[in-house]
Design an enzyme around this catalytic site. Structure first.
Site, PDB file in Angstrom:
ATOM      1  N   GLU A   1       0.853  -1.187   0.000  1.00 26.05           N
ATOM      2  CA  GLU A   1       0.000   0.000   0.000  1.00 26.05           C
ATOM      3  C   GLU A   1       0.892   1.242   0.000  1.00 26.05           C
ATOM      4  OE1 GLU A   1      -2.451  -0.154   3.566  1.00 26.05           O
ATOM      5  OE2 GLU A   1      -2.095   1.973   3.913  1.00 26.05           O
TER       6      GLU A   1
ATOM      7  N   HIS B   1      -2.959  -5.653  10.845  1.00 26.81           N
ATOM      8  CA  HIS B   1      -3.881  -6.655  10.293  1.00 26.81           C
ATOM      9  C   HIS B   1      -3.777  -7.990  11.038  1.00 26.81           C
ATOM     10  CE1 HIS B   1      -3.457  -4.469   6.111  1.00 26.81           C
ATOM     11  NE2 HIS B   1      -4.141  -3.761   6.988  1.00 26.81           N
TER      12      HIS B   1
ATOM     13  N   ASN C   1      -5.447  -5.746   2.270  1.00 22.02           N
ATOM     14  CA  ASN C   1      -6.081  -5.245   3.496  1.00 22.02           C
ATOM     15  C   ASN C   1      -7.363  -6.054   3.737  1.00 22.02           C
ATOM     16  OD1 ASN C   1      -4.816  -3.281   1.621  1.00 22.02           O
ATOM     17  ND2 ASN C   1      -4.661  -2.112   3.488  1.00 22.02           N
TER      18      ASN C   1
HETATM   19  P1  FAE Z   1     -12.503  -5.269  14.967  1.00 23.83           P
HETATM   20  O1  FAE Z   1     -12.890  -4.326  13.899  1.00 23.83           O
HETATM   21  O2  FAE Z   1     -11.175  -5.097  15.625  1.00 23.83           O
HETATM   22  O3  FAE Z   1     -13.645  -5.192  16.081  1.00 23.83           O
HETATM   23  C1  FAE Z   1     -13.569  -5.856  17.309  1.00 23.83           C
HETATM   24  C2  FAE Z   1     -14.378  -5.058  18.322  1.00 23.83           C
HETATM   25  O4  FAE Z   1     -14.603  -5.861  19.481  1.00 23.83           O
HETATM   26  C3  FAE Z   1     -13.666  -3.800  18.802  1.00 23.83           C
HETATM   27  O5  FAE Z   1     -14.562  -2.714  18.760  1.00 23.83           O
HETATM   28  C4  FAE Z   1     -13.263  -4.128  20.244  1.00 23.83           C
HETATM   29  O6  FAE Z   1     -13.230  -2.992  21.085  1.00 23.83           O
HETATM   30  C5  FAE Z   1     -14.342  -5.106  20.654  1.00 23.83           C
HETATM   31  N1  FAE Z   1     -13.920  -6.079  21.666  1.00 23.83           N
HETATM   32  C6  FAE Z   1     -12.816  -6.853  21.641  1.00 23.83           C
HETATM   33  N2  FAE Z   1     -12.778  -7.673  22.745  1.00 23.83           N
HETATM   34  C7  FAE Z   1     -13.928  -7.397  23.443  1.00 23.83           C
HETATM   35  C8  FAE Z   1     -14.460  -7.891  24.667  1.00 23.83           C
HETATM   36  N3  FAE Z   1     -13.831  -8.856  25.368  1.00 23.83           N
HETATM   37  N4  FAE Z   1     -15.625  -7.376  25.111  1.00 23.83           N
HETATM   38  C9  FAE Z   1     -16.275  -6.409  24.414  1.00 23.83           C
HETATM   39  N5  FAE Z   1     -15.799  -5.887  23.254  1.00 23.83           N
HETATM   40  C10 FAE Z   1     -14.648  -6.386  22.769  1.00 23.83           C
HETATM   41  O7  FAE Z   1     -12.563  -6.775  14.493  1.00 23.83           O
HETATM   42  N6  FAE Z   1      -8.109  -3.009   7.006  1.00 23.83           N
HETATM   43  C11 FAE Z   1      -8.489  -2.806   5.730  1.00 23.83           C
HETATM   44  O8  FAE Z   1      -9.097  -3.687   5.123  1.00 23.83           O
HETATM   45  N7  FAE Z   1      -8.208  -1.611   5.104  1.00 23.83           N
HETATM   46  C12 FAE Z   1      -7.508  -0.613   5.722  1.00 23.83           C
HETATM   47  O9  FAE Z   1      -7.267   0.449   5.137  1.00 23.83           O
HETATM   48  C13 FAE Z   1      -7.081  -0.831   7.064  1.00 23.83           C
HETATM   49  N8  FAE Z   1      -6.360   0.113   7.721  1.00 23.83           N
HETATM   50  C14 FAE Z   1      -6.097  -0.058   9.063  1.00 23.83           C
HETATM   51  C15 FAE Z   1      -5.501   0.981   9.779  1.00 23.83           C
HETATM   52  C16 FAE Z   1      -5.337   0.878  11.156  1.00 23.83           C
HETATM   53  C17 FAE Z   1      -4.693   1.992  11.930  1.00 23.83           C
HETATM   54  C18 FAE Z   1      -5.779  -0.297  11.839  1.00 23.83           C
HETATM   55  C19 FAE Z   1      -5.638  -0.434  13.333  1.00 23.83           C
HETATM   56  C20 FAE Z   1      -6.349  -1.346  11.122  1.00 23.83           C
HETATM   57  C21 FAE Z   1      -6.516  -1.237   9.742  1.00 23.83           C
HETATM   58  N9  FAE Z   1      -7.140  -2.240   9.013  1.00 23.83           N
HETATM   59  C22 FAE Z   1      -7.453  -2.048   7.703  1.00 23.83           C
HETATM   60  C23 FAE Z   1      -7.529  -3.510   9.643  1.00 23.83           C
HETATM   61  C24 FAE Z   1      -9.033  -3.605   9.924  1.00 23.83           C
HETATM   62  O10 FAE Z   1      -9.482  -2.448  10.588  1.00 23.83           O
HETATM   63  C25 FAE Z   1      -9.299  -4.868  10.750  1.00 23.83           C
HETATM   64  O11 FAE Z   1      -8.877  -5.976   9.984  1.00 23.83           O
HETATM   65  C26 FAE Z   1     -10.762  -5.026  11.110  1.00 23.83           C
HETATM   66  O12 FAE Z   1     -11.226  -3.943  11.880  1.00 23.83           O
HETATM   67  C27 FAE Z   1     -10.983  -6.321  11.868  1.00 23.83           C
HETATM   68  O13 FAE Z   1     -12.376  -6.532  11.970  1.00 23.83           O
HETATM   69  P2  FAE Z   1     -12.947  -7.479  13.093  1.00 23.83           P
HETATM   70  O14 FAE Z   1     -14.413  -7.549  12.938  1.00 23.83           O
HETATM   71  O15 FAE Z   1     -12.171  -8.748  13.091  1.00 23.83           O
END
Ligand code: FAE
Length: 545
Positions: free
Chosen positions: A398, A484, A522
């Site tokens: 990227e 990721h 991503n």
């Molecule tokens: P996620 O979105 O992390 O959601 C999990 C949720 O569960 C969170 O809100 C937590 O606070 C909550 N949680 C966790 N444990 C508990 C618990 N015990 N009790 C209650 N709540 C809880 O998971 N991906 C892309 O495809 N494109 C991008 O451009 C991209 N850029 C990124 C930039 C940054 C800075 C970051 C950090 C990540 C990026 N990612 C990107 C990765 C992407 O955001 C990530 O793969 C997804 O958000 C993961 O989705 P999930 O549903 O697995």
């Protein structure tokens, strides 16, 4: 019902959900449901047929599809709802002037780029607060994750990339790739509001000079670049550039949240979920354990915290159907702990295994003085160097912005490499914590693949790496953090082919822990599409309520 009428109803419900979110925030509520649209805190829910842990991509899809099926659903999210403006009139703080809203209970920010010209000018002291970005530290790897209603969608770069079909099929040999690419990827992209930049505007605007400069350097090495879609509204971005809309992506906002323009999950899936009237979200509640009662229901223990992080209440919830959407770290930690402390002893040895960083490595290159990157840079990446087809060294990189408000000649990249290394999470009974067994040698595999590609680019352009960006004296490649996290409860191993956890019925995983450590691009579109596939199956089969 006609399609038009259905659409009208959906959008009316969607709007009701948006109002519920807005009113809950204004009134400072920690429980959000349709009643909060009338500024009344919905009653605390102690049990519901279905509970969803986490409100990121996997959790949001589960909540919407359960709500649409008429099933009363409770979502438990440890982060807060992000739509109340602070004293500066903004919900989120900016990347260049972070305050307590930036990070999850820190006294100093921990930005990916720690230094500039080796100077400690990037990170700032802040007060502890349930901020939006967390950096979770394990022994040899730290992981950035979003915290709040919307999970990672609040902090990420919005890049909405669909992997090449052949690699998807390689990673998920038991999943029907035709069905994924024909049905679930398109469904996910539509729901997420994916759009693409106008190529003519891209070529002419100062805001993407940095990307054009990196593209030229890649082309000089014989490498091709590809446009990647995004969930940031490019129409809005063009208005920002024209000075007719409040700037967000053009004001340096991204990892600590975007105040405008981004279609984060609270604007899409979660608003629609709340609009069904069947979904309630409790915020600032962290699920710490899961067990099973004699009648087969799941019992969750959750700590509710206040803005200082103090646990103000510990509650128990019970449900018949449990959907885990806590992300690769959150879900895996809960299940590893449950297995190894004996609260869900029938979970298999595959729980905790198969974790990877998606081969993430960050790096910077120094351009010649005539190859400027521009003082003005949009924060949403739209180009990638695509060398994935190079079987000797597959990398998709990227082209990342580095918006510092002045010309710095740095080209920044997030390389996604085909690193085959995987690690496991284990429960450490002495400390009561879950550890990750990732080693520096495993990071070195990603670094070496990124280096192969960028050595070629440097050679072709007579340029060098930047040595001043990642904290220590001569660190070129960021090998100690990733964005990721993937795996831990891999589809077809810890679960069946539809995310149903082996050893227990009515227990589902819907998030990034299903993806086996690497997806080559991503990951959030893949996570969303897989969650759509799981929900379609479990609701159709009646294996959910
Ligand atoms: P996620 O979105 O992390 O959601 C999990 C949720 O569960 C969170 O809100 C937590 O606070 C909550 N949680 C966790 N444990 C508990 C618990 N015990 N009790 C209650 N709540 C809880 O998971 N991906 C892309 O495809 N494109 C991008 O451009 C991209 N850029 C990124 C930039 C940054 C800075 C970051 C950090 C990540 C990026 N990612 C990107 C990765 C992407 O955001 C990530 O793969 C997804 O958000 C993961 O989705 P999930 O549903 O697995």
């Amino acid at each position: 019902m006609t399609a038009k009428l259905m659409q009208r109803q959906l959008s009316r419900r969607h709007i009701l959900g948006m109002i519920a979110l807005q009113t809950a925030a204004t009134a400072g509520l920690t429980r959000i449901g349709l009643r909060s649209a009338h500024a009344a805190e919905p009653a605390a829910v102690d049990n519901a047929p279905a509970v969803v842990v986490g409100s990121g991509y996997g959790g949001a899809v589960a909540a919407l599809r359960l709500g649409q099926a008429g099933i009363r659903t409770l979502v438990l999210e440890m982060g807060q709802l992000w739509n109340t403006a602070g004293g500066d009139g903004k919900v989120f703080c900016s990347t260049l002037a972070p305050d307590r809203r930036s990070m999850w209970f820190r006294t100093r920010t921990e930005a990916p780029l720690a230094t500039f010209l080796w100077l400690d000018v990037v990170n700032k002291d802040i007060g502890p607060y349930p901020g939006v970005l967390d950096r979770v530290h394990y022994d040899n790897m730290s992981v950035y994750v979003g915290r709040g209603v919307g999970g990672g969608s609040l902090v990420n770069g919005g890049m909405a990339v669909t992997p090449v079909k052949s690699y998807f099929a390689e990673q998920f040999p038991t999943v029907d790739a035709d069905e994924m690419y024909g049905t679930y990827y398109p469904r996910a992209r539509t729901m997420l509001g994916v759009n693409t930049i106008d190529p003519a505007w891209f070529e002419s605007t100062e805001w993407y000079r940095f990307a054009r400069t990196s593209r030229k350097a890649a082309a000089n090495a014989g490498l091709k670049t590809a446009f990647v879609p995004n969930v940031y509204d490019f129409g809005y971005m063009q208005q920002e550039a024209a000075g007719t809309a409040v700037r967000s992506a053009l004001a340096g906002e991204v990892i600590y949240g975007n105040n405008h323009g981004k279609r984060s999950l609270d604007k899409t899936y979660l608003a629609a979920a709340l609009g069904t009237g069947n979904v309630t979200i409790h915020t600032l509640e962290r699920v710490r354990s899961v067990s099973r009662a004699g009648d087969g229901s799941y019992v969750l223990t959750a700590d509710r915290i206040d803005a200082t992080g103090t646990v103000v209440e510990t509650r128990q919830y019970s449900c018949t159907y449990l959907f885990l959407g806590g992300g690769s770290l959150g879900t895996t930690e809960l299940l590893v702990r449950a297995r190894d402390t004996g609260t869900l002893p029938a979970l298999t040895a595959d729980v905790g295994a198969g974790w990877g960083t998606n081969g993430n490595t960050m790096l910077g290159r120094a351009n010649h003085v005539w190859d400027t990157v521009g003082a003005n840079q949009a924060t949403m990446p739209v180009l990638g160097i695509d060398d994935w087809a190079n079987t000797a060294n597959p990398v998709f990189a990227e082209i990342a912005p580095l918006p510092m408000g002045f010309e710095h000649w740095v080209s920044l990249y997030l390389a996604i490499t085909k690193n085959p290394e995987r690690a496991s999470f284990t429960y450490d009974s002495a400390s009561g914590t879950v550890k990750l067994g990732w080693t520096p040698a495993q990071s070195a595999v990603s670094v070496s693949m990124a280096k192969n590609l960028f050595d070629r680019i440097n050679l072709a352009n007579a340029t060098i790496y930047r040595y001043d960006l990642f904290g220590s004296a001569s660190k070129v490649f960021a090998d100690d953090f990733c964005y990721h996290p993937l795996g831990g409860c891999v589809l077809g191993k810890a679960t069946d082919d539809y995310g149903r956890v082996k050893g227990y019925d009515h227990l589902y995983v819907t998030d990034g822990s299903l993806v086996p450590g690497n997806i080559g691009v991503n990951p959030f579109v893949t996570i969303t599409a897989l969650a759509e596939r799981t929900m379609a199956r479990v609701l159709a089969e009646g294996t959910a309520p």
